[in-house]
Design a protein around this motif. Sequence first.
Motif, PDB file in Angstrom:
ATOM      1  N   SER A   1      75.575 -73.965   8.322  1.00 56.29           N
ATOM      2  CA  SER A   1      77.009 -74.133   8.516  1.00 56.29           C
ATOM      3  C   SER A   1      77.521 -75.146   7.486  1.00 56.29           C
ATOM      4  O   SER A   1      77.036 -76.274   7.422  1.00 56.29           O
ATOM      5  CB  SER A   1      77.230 -74.634   9.948  1.00 56.29           C
ATOM      6  OG  SER A   1      78.533 -75.070  10.100  1.00 56.29           O
ATOM      7  N   MET A   2      78.477 -74.717   6.696  1.00 58.23           N
ATOM      8  CA  MET A   2      78.990 -75.585   5.626  1.00 58.23           C
ATOM      9  C   MET A   2      79.922 -76.625   6.244  1.00 58.23           C
ATOM     10  O   MET A   2      80.830 -76.260   6.990  1.00 58.23           O
ATOM     11  CB  MET A   2      79.746 -74.732   4.608  1.00 58.23           C
ATOM     12  CG  MET A   2      79.902 -75.393   3.286  1.00 58.23           C
ATOM     13  SD  MET A   2      80.513 -74.219   2.067  1.00 58.23           S
ATOM     14  CE  MET A   2      82.246 -74.462   2.235  1.00 58.23           C
ATOM     15  N   VAL A   3      79.673 -77.896   5.951  1.00 56.07           N
ATOM     16  CA  VAL A   3      80.541 -78.933   6.515  1.00 56.07           C
ATOM     17  C   VAL A   3      81.426 -79.572   5.456  1.00 56.07           C
ATOM     18  O   VAL A   3      82.368 -80.285   5.799  1.00 56.07           O
ATOM     19  CB  VAL A   3      79.731 -80.027   7.263  1.00 56.07           C
ATOM     20  CG1 VAL A   3      79.082 -79.439   8.495  1.00 56.07           C
ATOM     21  CG2 VAL A   3      78.697 -80.674   6.382  1.00 56.07           C
ATOM     22  N   ALA A   4      81.151 -79.341   4.179  1.00 53.66           N
ATOM     23  CA  ALA A   4      82.015 -79.852   3.107  1.00 53.66           C
ATOM     24  C   ALA A   4      81.877 -78.953   1.892  1.00 53.66           C
ATOM     25  O   ALA A   4      80.787 -78.455   1.596  1.00 53.66           O
ATOM     26  CB  ALA A   4      81.620 -81.285   2.734  1.00 53.66           C
ATOM     27  N   GLY A   5      82.968 -78.759   1.213  1.00 48.93           N
ATOM     28  CA  GLY A   5      82.980 -78.010  -0.042  1.00 48.93           C
ATOM     29  C   GLY A   5      84.183 -78.459  -0.828  1.00 48.93           C
ATOM     30  O   GLY A   5      85.276 -77.943  -0.627  1.00 48.93           O
ATOM     31  N   ASP A   6      83.993 -79.473  -1.669  1.00 46.47           N
ATOM     32  CA  ASP A   6      85.121 -80.145  -2.304  1.00 46.47           C
ATOM     33  C   ASP A   6      84.894 -80.357  -3.788  1.00 46.47           C
ATOM     34  O   ASP A   6      83.767 -80.539  -4.237  1.00 46.47           O
ATOM     35  CB  ASP A   6      85.303 -81.556  -1.704  1.00 46.47           C
ATOM     36  CG  ASP A   6      85.433 -81.524  -0.202  1.00 46.47           C
ATOM     37  OD1 ASP A   6      86.347 -80.868   0.276  1.00 46.47           O
ATOM     38  OD2 ASP A   6      84.577 -82.149   0.464  1.00 46.47           O
ATOM     39  N   THR A   7      86.011 -80.412  -4.501  1.00 42.75           N
ATOM     40  CA  THR A   7      85.963 -80.931  -5.863  1.00 42.75           C
ATOM     41  C   THR A   7      85.832 -82.448  -5.770  1.00 42.75           C
ATOM     42  O   THR A   7      86.500 -83.073  -4.944  1.00 42.75           O
ATOM     43  CB  THR A   7      87.268 -80.579  -6.596  1.00 42.75           C
ATOM     44  OG1 THR A   7      87.351 -79.162  -6.660  1.00 42.75           O
ATOM     45  CG2 THR A   7      87.294 -81.155  -7.996  1.00 42.75           C
ATOM     46  N   VAL A   8      84.936 -83.012  -6.581  1.00 42.20           N
ATOM     47  CA  VAL A   8      84.715 -84.463  -6.539  1.00 42.20           C
ATOM     48  C   VAL A   8      84.761 -85.020  -7.962  1.00 42.20           C
ATOM     49  O   VAL A   8      84.601 -84.277  -8.940  1.00 42.20           O
ATOM     50  CB  VAL A   8      83.356 -84.813  -5.875  1.00 42.20           C
ATOM     51  CG1 VAL A   8      83.366 -84.449  -4.402  1.00 42.20           C
ATOM     52  CG2 VAL A   8      82.188 -84.135  -6.580  1.00 42.20           C
ATOM     53  N   VAL A   9      84.981 -86.326  -8.039  1.00 36.57           N
ATOM     54  CA  VAL A   9      85.113 -86.971  -9.354  1.00 36.57           C
ATOM     55  C   VAL A   9      83.742 -87.385  -9.888  1.00 36.57           C
ATOM     56  O   VAL A   9      83.462 -87.262 -11.088  1.00 36.57           O
ATOM     57  CB  VAL A   9      86.054 -88.197  -9.247  1.00 36.57           C
ATOM     58  CG1 VAL A   9      86.150 -88.922 -10.586  1.00 36.57           C
ATOM     59  CG2 VAL A   9      87.430 -87.752  -8.787  1.00 36.57           C
ATOM     60  N   THR A  10      82.918 -87.890  -8.995  1.00 35.53           N
ATOM     61  CA  THR A  10      81.582 -88.339  -9.413  1.00 35.53           C
ATOM     62  C   THR A  10      80.523 -87.794  -8.457  1.00 35.53           C
ATOM     63  O   THR A  10      80.819 -87.455  -7.306  1.00 35.53           O
ATOM     64  CB  THR A  10      81.464 -89.881  -9.398  1.00 35.53           C
ATOM     65  OG1 THR A  10      81.831 -90.342  -8.094  1.00 35.53           O
ATOM     66  CG2 THR A  10      82.337 -90.521 -10.446  1.00 35.53           C
ATOM     67  N   ARG A  11      79.310 -87.759  -8.941  1.00 35.29           N
ATOM     68  CA  ARG A  11      78.187 -87.340  -8.092  1.00 35.29           C
ATOM     69  C   ARG A  11      77.766 -88.500  -7.191  1.00 35.29           C
ATOM     70  O   ARG A  11      77.678 -89.640  -7.666  1.00 35.29           O
ATOM     71  CB  ARG A  11      76.994 -86.918  -8.963  1.00 35.29           C
ATOM     72  CG  ARG A  11      77.248 -85.665  -9.806  1.00 35.29           C
ATOM     73  CD  ARG A  11      76.020 -85.353 -10.663  1.00 35.29           C
ATOM     74  NE  ARG A  11      76.331 -84.346 -11.670  1.00 35.29           N
ATOM     75  CZ  ARG A  11      75.860 -83.083 -11.652  1.00 35.29           C
ATOM     76  NH1 ARG A  11      75.026 -82.700 -10.704  1.00 35.29           N
ATOM     77  NH2 ARG A  11      76.193 -82.225 -12.587  1.00 35.29           N
ATOM     78  N   ALA A  12      77.491 -88.215  -5.944  1.00 34.17           N
ATOM     79  CA  ALA A  12      76.959 -89.230  -5.038  1.00 34.17           C
ATOM     80  C   ALA A  12      75.442 -89.337  -5.178  1.00 34.17           C
ATOM     81  O   ALA A  12      74.848 -90.348  -4.788  1.00 34.17           O
ATOM     82  CB  ALA A  12      77.330 -88.891  -3.600  1.00 34.17           C
ATOM     83  N   PHE A  13      74.796 -88.291  -5.713  1.00 33.14           N
ATOM     84  CA  PHE A  13      73.322 -88.250  -5.828  1.00 33.14           C
ATOM     85  C   PHE A  13      72.936 -87.863  -7.252  1.00 33.14           C
ATOM     86  O   PHE A  13      72.320 -86.817  -7.472  1.00 33.14           O
ATOM     87  CB  PHE A  13      72.746 -87.248  -4.811  1.00 33.14           C
ATOM     88  CG  PHE A  13      73.291 -87.457  -3.424  1.00 33.14           C
ATOM     89  CD1 PHE A  13      72.810 -88.487  -2.634  1.00 33.14           C
ATOM     90  CD2 PHE A  13      74.305 -86.657  -2.935  1.00 33.14           C
ATOM     91  CE1 PHE A  13      73.336 -88.716  -1.364  1.00 33.14           C
ATOM     92  CE2 PHE A  13      74.835 -86.861  -1.672  1.00 33.14           C
ATOM     93  CZ  PHE A  13      74.352 -87.891  -0.885  1.00 33.14           C
ATOM     94  N   PRO A  14      73.330 -88.708  -8.238  1.00 32.56           N
ATOM     95  CA  PRO A  14      73.168 -88.302  -9.630  1.00 32.56           C
ATOM     96  C   PRO A  14      71.728 -88.330 -10.128  1.00 32.56           C
ATOM     97  O   PRO A  14      71.425 -87.734 -11.154  1.00 32.56           O
ATOM     98  CB  PRO A  14      74.012 -89.335 -10.393  1.00 32.56           C
ATOM     99  CG  PRO A  14      73.992 -90.544  -9.515  1.00 32.56           C
ATOM    100  CD  PRO A  14      73.941 -90.035  -8.102  1.00 32.56           C
ATOM    101  N   SER A  15      70.845 -89.001  -9.385  1.00 36.02           N
ATOM    102  CA  SER A  15      69.526 -89.291  -9.943  1.00 36.02           C
ATOM    103  C   SER A  15      68.463 -88.251  -9.631  1.00 36.02           C
ATOM    104  O   SER A  15      67.346 -88.355 -10.113  1.00 36.02           O
ATOM    105  CB  SER A  15      69.031 -90.644  -9.405  1.00 36.02           C
ATOM    106  OG  SER A  15      69.995 -91.634  -9.643  1.00 36.02           O
TER     107      SER A  15
END
Length: 139
Positions: free
Chosen positions: A81-95
Amino acid sequence: MPADVLHRLIYASRQHVETRDLDVHVERILQVSQRNNARDGLTGLLLVHDGWFVQALEGPEVAVQRAYGRIICDRRHYDASMVAGDTVVTRAFPSWSMTARRLPARAGRRLGFDPTRLDGEAALSLLLASLAEGDQLAA
Ligand code: FAD
């Protein structure tokens, strides 16, 4: 949509593997995920807790949707079940092309772990908390 626009998708699903085999399955999932996601410019986090998966996928929207399309067909889990699907400015998990965490039971209780009640903001907070407090699984 331009390829450089970032998208973040978060979903929750029920695990469908024997508990005793879970770590082996997660290890295999991570191996394939890291290969595919690195190729496709995706990063993210997979939380493995209490019979649930909660996963964030970040990157170009087309690549995120393509990966999600493969993932929801996987019989190692169900009821995604998808709980979020958004355009974002930065990655929260870039590493990490993909990394996995398991929450200690006490942390899960304190954080009120209940994927049936997650919205996008709560799901992101939960995943960020699992980075800080969770145990890393496999690679
Ligand atoms: P392949 O190179 O053929 O890889 C598929 C591999 O997965 C094979 O080793 C196969 O044996 C194994 N596999 C597939 N289905 C099963 C099954 N039911 N039981 C046991 N082993 C199986 N894929 C990504 O690319 N990125 C992700 O971030 C990602 N996250 C996932 C999160 C979860 C919770 C789950 C369950 C799966 C995830 N996957 C992810 C895997 C995804 O569902 C596909 O299996 C994978 O994307 C297929 O990759 P491929 O086309 O390169 O196939």
